[in-house]
Scaffold this motif. Structure first.
Motif, short mmCIF file in Angstrom:
data_model
loop_
_atom_site.label_atom_id
_atom_site.label_comp_id
_atom_site.label_asym_id
_atom_site.label_seq_id
_atom_site.Cartn_x
_atom_site.Cartn_y
_atom_site.Cartn_z
N GLY A 77 32.81 44.92 37.70
CA GLY A 77 31.61 45.39 38.55
C GLY A 77 30.55 44.36 38.90
N TRP A 78 30.25 43.40 37.80
CA TRP A 78 29.32 42.38 38.21
C TRP A 78 29.76 41.42 39.13
CZ3 TRP A 78 29.44 40.65 32.32
CH2 TRP A 78 28.61 41.39 31.55
N ALA A 80 31.91 42.21 41.68
CA ALA A 80 32.05 43.10 42.87
C ALA A 80 30.53 43.02 43.61
CB ALA A 80 32.59 44.52 42.66
N ALA A 81 29.59 43.26 42.52
CA ALA A 81 28.04 43.37 43.12
C ALA A 81 27.91 41.90 43.78
CB ALA A 81 27.34 43.57 42.05
N ARG A 82 28.54 40.90 43.67
CA ARG A 82 28.57 39.60 44.37
C ARG A 82 29.35 39.27 45.32
NH1 ARG A 82 26.51 39.95 39.42
NH2 ARG A 82 24.55 39.05 39.01
N GLY A 83 30.18 40.19 45.46
CA GLY A 83 31.21 40.24 46.83
C GLY A 83 32.65 39.33 46.12
N HIS A 86 38.14 40.24 41.99
CA HIS A 86 38.53 40.24 40.80
C HIS A 86 39.67 41.10 40.28
CE1 HIS A 86 37.74 41.87 36.35
NE2 HIS A 86 37.54 40.45 36.31
#
Length: 169
Positions: A77-78, A80-83, A86
């Motif tokens: 999630g961390w 994904a928030a930065r594109g 993962h």
């Protein structure tokens, strides 16, 4: 005494010194969720994107603790928030009754290497801070012993990976 954080320029210089990267690099980073691997992942992602490349963040879930899957999902999630892409790699094998740390380390590097091989990724970055130096030293010793026994297999795997990348264009 604490070391200053690594800058994007310093990372770029270190990677340039290593060499061997494609013009549009595809790199993987092993990310545990700790500050060292998260920082490396974010910096390496910026470095790869500046060159038109891409990065894959890889988290190994050893399934040794009940909360490990949730922690891996949180890391995802961390990122994904930065594109940042993962992937969670799960160690599903039976766990040994003794020597679990050694077995987990071997499984971790096996899973990481196999993912990279399957994806045609020639570069895997790992982050280590000062407290990791004992592990790094141990890994190097084991690596040199392994290479001594498996040079031919490593050379074949390298050639196969290079050929796969060349076919990709």
């Amino acid at each position: 005494m604490s070391a200053a954080p690594l800058t994007l320029g310093e990372l770029g210089a270190a990677l340039a010194a290593i060499g061997g990267f494609d013009a549009r690099p595809f790199i993987a980073v092993a990310v545990s969720g700790g500050p060292d691997s998260l920082a490396l992942t974010i910096l390496a992602d910026r470095w790869a994107r500046e060159r038109g490349g891409r990065l894959a963040a890889l988290t190994v879930d050893h399934q040794l603790r009940s909360e490990s899957a949730e922690e891996a999902r949180l890391v995802g999630g961390w990122l994904a928030a930065r594109g940042i892409a993962h992937h969670v790699l799960v160690w599903t094998n039976t766990k040994p009754a003794t020597g679990i740390q050694k077995a987990a380390r071997a499984a971790r590097y096996h899973l990481l290497a196999e993912w990279c091989r399957a994806q045609g990724c020639l570069h895997l970055l790992t982050a280590h801070h000062r407290e990791d130096q004992a592990e790094t030293s141990l890994i190097r010793r084991q690596w040199h012993r392994w290479v001594g026994r498996h040079v031919r297999g490593a050379r074949d795997a390298w050639n196969t990976a290079r050929e796969a990348v060349a076919r990709r264009g």
